[in-house]
Design a protein around this motif. Sequence first.
Motif, PDB file in Angstrom:
ATOM      1  N   LYS A   2       5.903   0.379 -18.675  1.00  0.00           N
ATOM      2  CA  LYS A   2       7.552   0.495 -18.731  1.00  0.00           C
ATOM      3  C   LYS A   2       8.586  -0.287 -18.705  1.00  0.00           C
ATOM      4  CE  LYS A   2       7.573   5.392 -16.113  1.00  0.00           C
ATOM      5  NZ  LYS A   2       7.582   6.025 -14.874  1.00  0.00           N
ATOM      6  N   LYS A   3       9.631  -0.193 -18.985  1.00  0.00           N
ATOM      7  CA  LYS A   3      10.025  -1.683 -18.937  1.00  0.00           C
ATOM      8  C   LYS A   3      10.642  -2.464 -17.946  1.00  0.00           C
ATOM      9  CE  LYS A   3      14.372  -3.629 -21.604  1.00  0.00           C
ATOM     10  NZ  LYS A   3      15.326  -4.128 -22.589  1.00  0.00           N
ATOM     11  N   TRP A   4      10.949  -1.627 -16.568  1.00  0.00           N
ATOM     12  CA  TRP A   4      11.407  -2.527 -15.368  1.00  0.00           C
ATOM     13  C   TRP A   4      10.228  -2.825 -14.990  1.00  0.00           C
ATOM     14  CZ3 TRP A   4       8.215  -0.870 -10.898  1.00  0.00           C
ATOM     15  CH2 TRP A   4       8.325   0.356 -10.563  1.00  0.00           C
ATOM     16  N   GLY A  47       8.508  -8.910  -7.381  1.00  0.00           N
ATOM     17  CA  GLY A  47       8.946  -9.274  -8.972  1.00  0.00           C
ATOM     18  C   GLY A  47       8.734  -7.677  -9.124  1.00  0.00           C
ATOM     19  N   LEU A  48       7.953  -6.641  -8.378  1.00  0.00           N
ATOM     20  CA  LEU A  48       8.473  -5.150  -8.971  1.00  0.00           C
ATOM     21  C   LEU A  48       9.043  -4.827  -8.075  1.00  0.00           C
ATOM     22  CD1 LEU A  48       4.458  -4.108  -9.181  1.00  0.00           C
ATOM     23  CD2 LEU A  48       5.952  -5.090 -11.475  1.00  0.00           C
ATOM     24  N   VAL A  49       9.492  -4.819  -7.324  1.00  0.00           N
ATOM     25  CA  VAL A  49      11.048  -4.695  -6.599  1.00  0.00           C
ATOM     26  C   VAL A  49      11.700  -5.062  -6.824  1.00  0.00           C
ATOM     27  CG1 VAL A  49      11.388  -4.979  -3.987  1.00  0.00           C
ATOM     28  CG2 VAL A  49       9.958  -4.087  -4.477  1.00  0.00           C
ATOM     29  N   PHE A  54      16.586  -3.156 -10.391  1.00  0.00           N
ATOM     30  CA  PHE A  54      17.384  -4.276 -11.569  1.00  0.00           C
ATOM     31  C   PHE A  54      17.708  -2.611 -12.485  1.00  0.00           C
ATOM     32  CE2 PHE A  54      17.118  -8.899 -11.842  1.00  0.00           C
ATOM     33  CZ  PHE A  54      18.094  -9.255 -10.996  1.00  0.00           C
ATOM     34  N   GLU A  55      16.688  -2.098 -12.971  1.00  0.00           N
ATOM     35  CA  GLU A  55      16.719  -1.041 -13.767  1.00  0.00           C
ATOM     36  C   GLU A  55      17.559  -0.006 -13.397  1.00  0.00           C
ATOM     37  OE1 GLU A  55      15.424   0.900 -17.344  1.00  0.00           O
ATOM     38  OE2 GLU A  55      15.351  -0.848 -16.876  1.00  0.00           O
ATOM     39  N   LYS A  58      21.121  -0.554 -13.527  1.00  0.00           N
ATOM     40  CA  LYS A  58      21.234  -0.504 -14.242  1.00  0.00           C
ATOM     41  C   LYS A  58      21.441   1.065 -15.197  1.00  0.00           C
ATOM     42  CE  LYS A  58      18.095  -1.085 -18.126  1.00  0.00           C
ATOM     43  NZ  LYS A  58      17.288  -1.600 -19.054  1.00  0.00           N
ATOM     44  N   HIS A  59      20.505   1.780 -14.898  1.00  0.00           N
ATOM     45  CA  HIS A  59      21.272   2.905 -15.206  1.00  0.00           C
ATOM     46  C   HIS A  59      22.106   3.530 -14.298  1.00  0.00           C
ATOM     47  CE1 HIS A  59      17.758   4.489 -17.740  1.00  0.00           C
ATOM     48  NE2 HIS A  59      16.844   3.368 -16.902  1.00  0.00           N
ATOM     49  N   HIS A  60      22.639   2.811 -12.982  1.00  0.00           N
ATOM     50  CA  HIS A  60      23.785   2.857 -12.140  1.00  0.00           C
ATOM     51  C   HIS A  60      24.866   2.641 -13.240  1.00  0.00           C
ATOM     52  CE1 HIS A  60      26.205   4.466  -8.601  1.00  0.00           C
ATOM     53  NE2 HIS A  60      26.130   3.361  -8.690  1.00  0.00           N
ATOM     54  N   LYS A  61      25.099   2.079 -13.725  1.00  0.00           N
ATOM     55  CA  LYS A  61      26.334   1.171 -14.426  1.00  0.00           C
ATOM     56  C   LYS A  61      26.445   2.208 -15.565  1.00  0.00           C
ATOM     57  CE  LYS A  61      27.348  -3.212 -13.378  1.00  0.00           C
ATOM     58  NZ  LYS A  61      27.095  -5.385 -14.036  1.00  0.00           N
ATOM     59  N   ALA A  62      24.725   2.783 -15.988  1.00  0.00           N
ATOM     60  CA  ALA A  62      25.389   3.711 -17.460  1.00  0.00           C
ATOM     61  C   ALA A  62      26.236   4.802 -17.072  1.00  0.00           C
ATOM     62  CB  ALA A  62      23.949   3.725 -17.964  1.00  0.00           C
ATOM     63  N   LYS A  63      26.018   5.494 -15.966  1.00  0.00           N
ATOM     64  CA  LYS A  63      26.795   6.763 -15.719  1.00  0.00           C
ATOM     65  C   LYS A  63      27.188   6.190 -15.115  1.00  0.00           C
ATOM     66  CE  LYS A  63      22.756   8.938 -13.782  1.00  0.00           C
ATOM     67  NZ  LYS A  63      21.736   9.538 -12.722  1.00  0.00           N
ATOM     68  N   ASN A  64      28.204   5.330 -14.689  1.00  0.00           N
ATOM     69  CA  ASN A  64      29.625   5.380 -14.093  1.00  0.00           C
ATOM     70  C   ASN A  64      30.682   4.909 -15.605  1.00  0.00           C
ATOM     71  OD1 ASN A  64      29.032   5.730 -12.259  1.00  0.00           O
ATOM     72  ND2 ASN A  64      29.261   3.679 -11.455  1.00  0.00           N
TER      73      ASN A  64
END
Length: 64
Positions: A2-4, A47-49, A54-55, A58-64
Amino acid sequence: MKKWLRSGLVWGGVLYIIAMIIFPLIDGERLSYHKILLGIPFWIVIGLVIGYLFEKKKHHKAKN
């Protein structure tokens, strides 16, 4: 992968190198293997957190 997850591991690696190697060298501290080895799992988790947050942002911004 996964990218994140990949992004988080990169963030963790960069932060690890900065915090555990570069800053102590700049301050003139001696590097300790014990401290360096204990830092690896800590910075992987951090780093994983960061990658996950960030992921999620990013998804939250894409929904708005």
